[in-house]
Design a protein around this motif. Structure first.
Motif, mmCIF file in Angstrom:
data_model
loop_
_atom_site.group_PDB
_atom_site.id
_atom_site.type_symbol
_atom_site.label_atom_id
_atom_site.label_comp_id
_atom_site.label_asym_id
_atom_site.label_seq_id
_atom_site.Cartn_x
_atom_site.Cartn_y
_atom_site.Cartn_z
ATOM 1 N N LEU A 7 0.979 -1.833 -0.396
ATOM 2 C CA LEU A 7 0.011 0.133 -0.111
ATOM 3 C C LEU A 7 1.112 1.574 -0.514
ATOM 4 O O LEU A 7 1.948 1.386 0.825
ATOM 5 C CB LEU A 7 -0.835 -0.104 1.429
ATOM 6 C CG LEU A 7 -1.929 -1.206 1.593
ATOM 7 C CD1 LEU A 7 -2.254 -1.356 2.974
ATOM 8 C CD2 LEU A 7 -2.813 -1.360 0.096
ATOM 9 N N THR A 8 0.421 2.214 -0.426
ATOM 10 C CA THR A 8 0.833 3.406 -0.937
ATOM 11 C C THR A 8 -0.036 4.560 0.181
ATOM 12 O O THR A 8 -0.716 4.875 -0.590
ATOM 13 C CB THR A 8 1.852 4.269 -1.594
ATOM 14 O OG1 THR A 8 0.887 4.106 -2.544
ATOM 15 C CG2 THR A 8 2.931 3.191 -2.838
ATOM 16 N N SER A 9 0.670 5.950 0.651
ATOM 17 C CA SER A 9 -0.220 7.082 0.438
ATOM 18 C C SER A 9 0.646 8.258 0.518
ATOM 19 O O SER A 9 2.042 8.350 1.228
ATOM 20 C CB SER A 9 -0.372 6.199 2.312
ATOM 21 O OG SER A 9 -1.363 7.707 3.197
ATOM 22 N N THR A 10 0.269 9.650 0.402
ATOM 23 C CA THR A 10 0.518 10.905 0.107
ATOM 24 C C THR A 10 -0.419 11.417 1.381
ATOM 25 O O THR A 10 0.010 12.525 1.050
ATOM 26 C CB THR A 10 0.666 11.459 -1.370
ATOM 27 O OG1 THR A 10 -1.133 11.273 -1.832
ATOM 28 C CG2 THR A 10 1.662 10.761 -1.697
ATOM 29 N N ASP A 11 -0.974 10.944 2.463
ATOM 30 C CA ASP A 11 -1.620 11.721 3.506
ATOM 31 C C ASP A 11 -2.013 11.447 4.335
ATOM 32 O O ASP A 11 -2.188 10.730 5.256
ATOM 33 C CB ASP A 11 -3.449 11.319 2.360
ATOM 34 C CG ASP A 11 -4.620 11.696 3.403
ATOM 35 O OD1 ASP A 11 -4.062 13.211 3.440
ATOM 36 O OD2 ASP A 11 -5.847 11.391 3.470
ATOM 37 N N ASN A 12 -0.624 11.753 4.932
ATOM 38 C CA ASN A 12 0.156 11.981 6.492
ATOM 39 C C ASN A 12 -0.373 10.068 6.791
ATOM 40 O O ASN A 12 -0.987 10.076 7.523
ATOM 41 C CB ASN A 12 -0.981 12.562 7.063
ATOM 42 C CG ASN A 12 -0.493 14.293 6.563
ATOM 43 O OD1 ASN A 12 0.488 14.608 6.232
ATOM 44 N ND2 ASN A 12 -1.510 15.163 7.059
ATOM 45 N N CYS A 13 -0.047 8.811 6.402
ATOM 46 C CA CYS A 13 0.229 7.674 6.597
ATOM 47 C C CYS A 13 -1.606 7.560 6.788
ATOM 48 O O CYS A 13 -1.654 6.542 7.424
ATOM 49 C CB CYS A 13 0.564 7.866 7.965
ATOM 50 S SG CYS A 13 2.744 7.436 7.753
ATOM 51 N N ASN A 14 -2.406 8.069 5.965
ATOM 52 C CA ASN A 14 -3.519 7.130 5.868
ATOM 53 C C ASN A 14 -3.748 6.754 4.740
ATOM 54 O O ASN A 14 -3.996 6.988 3.773
ATOM 55 C CB ASN A 14 -4.512 8.662 5.727
ATOM 56 C CG ASN A 14 -4.839 9.105 7.402
ATOM 57 O OD1 ASN A 14 -5.946 8.945 8.738
ATOM 58 N ND2 ASN A 14 -4.532 10.563 6.920
ATOM 59 N N PHE A 15 -3.588 4.860 4.768
ATOM 60 C CA PHE A 15 -3.206 4.157 3.682
ATOM 61 C C PHE A 15 -5.350 3.349 3.088
ATOM 62 O O PHE A 15 -5.484 3.366 3.762
ATOM 63 C CB PHE A 15 -3.094 2.894 3.648
ATOM 64 C CG PHE A 15 -1.568 3.112 4.260
ATOM 65 C CD1 PHE A 15 -0.143 3.412 3.584
ATOM 66 C CD2 PHE A 15 -0.851 4.088 5.469
ATOM 67 C CE1 PHE A 15 0.874 3.166 3.457
ATOM 68 C CE2 PHE A 15 0.466 4.474 5.722
ATOM 69 C CZ PHE A 15 1.260 4.160 5.027
ATOM 70 N N LEU A 16 -5.501 3.846 2.047
ATOM 71 C CA LEU A 16 -6.645 3.963 1.119
ATOM 72 C C LEU A 16 -7.148 2.693 0.475
ATOM 73 O O LEU A 16 -5.891 3.478 -0.669
ATOM 74 C CB LEU A 16 -7.596 4.599 1.348
ATOM 75 C CG LEU A 16 -7.658 5.747 2.475
ATOM 76 C CD1 LEU A 16 -8.273 7.377 1.608
ATOM 77 C CD2 LEU A 16 -7.978 5.717 3.986
#
Length: 620
Positions: A7-16
């Motif tokens: 998984l990856t995220s660019t939103d403050n470690c909020n993984f969706l």
């Protein structure tokens, strides 16, 4: 069978992640964290609590005891209890400076010299890579003339400028006397309206501080402001006559604004508005009580109980003097007069600044309302903040000597000057004597003994010293350490001892010490947290609202301890720990995946760039 999910995220470690086809979860399915990489920009780096919040300082002025060893009388203050992150650490340096200046609470035991602390730290406006604490005496100075030579402050040496109601290049509204050196220069700085200008009830004719880059200083040169620790601002009522107009069109006012008046008034083309007035004392007609304004009601005038005593031009130096004095976090306003034997000091107000107000720039101004025949401001003098932004100006000494503003050449003339005249007329009993050896470069304070400032003592907690960059071996404990002469902790400037600098050997030590929590919000896990009694987090869909006041079940996938100074977390589990799904319901699947990384207080982690997580699914 073990499955891998990246998984990856660019939103403050909020993984969706929403999978096209969900991953079926058997009754005994479990999940583990294989690795996690992210860069935190706002990790907690330093905390002030009840065990490290005390600061103590002694200026050590023992009047009449110069032949004896120093006896230190400390003023103790407390830092704000708060945690600081990588992004907010500069707020701590500002709080440290404000608290240090609160320690400059003068008394008979601690001394009567006005002075100032400044904490310089790396920022966009300071070309510096270390945190430096600077302490410096703040002598009384004329606003428009150099103390030592009595010469006018012209060109780039000017500190104040006059409003111009016509155009930026137009004629100044005020006539300022910078040449009359008669009577020991007591008329230097006298201010009146131009003869062509009529009286007004608006703050439209005034003098205000100049901004550094407008008069030849480095572009990062700070505004000229009042000293932040202890200081004074005093003017004489040089002349006051009832002009037969409305009371508000008489007299003049002196005060402080929290705003850059050069900007808010368009370089002196517009009036000073009520909401730009922080403190003010106003004299109207000879028969009217003095008025004043305080920060609670910006610009709202209050009548005092003090009526002018002597205000005519003929009585000169014996006229009323309007005085603001700052002692630590207390600002007082009063009227001084020596016409009566022994002198009088009539209080107008006393105001205690909050910690946040201690951090404000207080910029002095003088407004004239009455016409040139009815109102004259006499001989303004002030203690400016002696520590301007020094970088790219005077090298590493922070003395600002080049511009004779508060540097080593800013001494008091030992004989025949306006400050001596004030002392001779009784003002030594109500304001510090400006010819005192504290400020003298030609007459050491105690021959054969260390100067007073060389006997100062400052107590700081070891955690603060290590954060500044001092060696951990020298200050290993979270207890108070004494910084004093003759140790090298206090770097005194030259032999005059007008100031000292506290300069660490190393750079600021920011440490990311945390325990990050990985939460799986989309699927329940058999994991629990008993660290808190009040959880503000309500994103966990399995929260039972009737249990919000107790430790409770949380869908924790992993905890990651971190201790570094970069904010970069690179976690890899050699042997992943698998947590069982709460999967009693047949047919559950992993499809709409929601994971978060939180800090140890269950608060969101602020990150930069892309964060990457790898999960392992084990379905036995």
């Amino acid at each position: 069978m073990v499955k891998l999910l990246r998984l990856t995220s660019t939103d403050n470690c909020n993984f969706l992640a929403d999978l096209d086809a969900g991953i079926a979860l058997g009754e005994n399915a479990s999940i583990g964290l294989q690795n996690l990489t992210f860069e935190s920009t706002d990790f907690t780096t330093f905390s002030i609590g009840s065990s490290n919040n005390e600061i103590s300082f002694s200026l050590n002025r023992i009047t009449g005891a110069v032949e004896n060893p120093p006896i230190f009388d400390f003023v103790n203050k407390e830092l704000t209890i708060k945690s600081y992150t990588k992004l907010t650490i500069n707020n701590f340096w500002e709080d440290l400076e404000a608290t240090l200046n609160e320690c400059l609470n003068m008394s008979d035991a601690t001394g009567t010299a006005y002075s100032n602390f400044k904490v310089l730290f790396p920022s966009e406006t300071t070309n510096i890579d270390k945190v430096v604490i600077v302490y410096k005496l703040a002598p009384m100075q004329m606003m428009f003339n150099v103390n030592e030579s009595l010469l006018p402050r012209d060109g780039r040496l000017a500190l104040m400028q006059s409003s111009r109601t016509t155009a930026p290049s137009g004629t100044r509204d005020l006539v300022i006397d910078t040449t009359d050196q008669s009577n020991d220069g007591i008329n230097l700085g006298n201010i009146k309206l131009l003869p062509t200008l009529a009286a007004t009830d608006l703050r439209k004719y005034f003098v205000y501080p100049r901004e550094g880059d407008t008069f030849g200083f480095d572009k990062n040169f700070e505004m000229i402001e009042w000293s932040r620790g202890s200081g004074m601002f005093m003017v004489r009522v040089g002349n006051l006559v009832d002009n037969s107009g409305n009371a508000q069109t008489n007299g003049f006012s002196v005060g402080f604004s929290q705003y850059n008046l050069q900007e808010t008034t368009g370089n002196g083309l517009q009036q000073i508005d009520d909401d730009e007035v922080f403190f003010e004392i106003r004299v109207l007609r000879p028969q009217d009580p003095y008025e004043f304004c305080l920060p609670e009601d910006l610009g709202v005038k209050q009548a005092s109980l003090v009526v002018p005593l002597k205000v005519g031009v003929a009585t000169g130096i014996q006229n009323d003097h309007i005085l603001f004095e700052r002692v630590g976090n207390v600002i007082s306003g009063r009227i001084l007069n020596t016409a009566i034997p022994g002198g009088t000091s009539s209080p107008i107000f006393s105001y205690t600044l909050s910690r946040e107000q201690m951090k404000l720039d207080l910029l002095p101004y003088i407004c004239v309302f009455g016409d040139e025949t009815s109102a004259m401001v006499g001989h303004p003098n002030i203690t400016f903040n002696p520590i301007i932004n020094p970088l790219n100006i005077d090298g590493t000494n922070y003395d600002n000597d080049k511009y004779t503003i508060t540097g080593l050449s800013q001494s008091i003339v030992e004989s025949g000057n306006c400050f001596e005249k004030l002392r001779d007329n009784g003002f030594a009993s109500v304001v510090p004597d400006p010819a005192d050896p504290w400020y003298s470069l030609t007459n050491p304070p105690n021959a054969g003994f260390d100067p007073y400032v060389a006997n100062t003592m400052l107590k700081l907690n070891g955690s603060i010293l290590r954060l500044m960059g001092f060696d951990e071996l020298s200050y290993p404990n979270n207890s108070e350490y004494i910084l004093q002469s003759p140790l090298t902790d206090l770097n005194y400037l030259g032999n005059e001892y007008l100031q000292f600098n506290i300069i660490p050997d190393g750079l600021v030590d920011l440490t990311n010490s945390d325990n990050y929590i990985v939460l799986l919000d989309s699927n329940p896990l058999f994991s629990y947290d008993a660290s808190k009694f009040d959880y503000t987090d309500t994103n966990n869909v399995f929260l039972k609202l009737n249990n919000v006041k107790r430790g409770r079940r949380k869908s924790i996938l992993a905890t990651i301890p971190v201790n570094n100074n970069s904010g970069i977390v690179e976690y890899r589990a050699n042997d992943p720990i698998y947590i069982d799904f709460d999967n009693k319901t047949v047919g559950q699947e992993l499809k709409n995946i929601r994971l978060r990384v939180l800090n140890k207080n269950f608060d969101e982690v602020l990150t930069t760039g892309q964060s990457v997580m790898t999960l392992l699914l084990n379905d036995k």
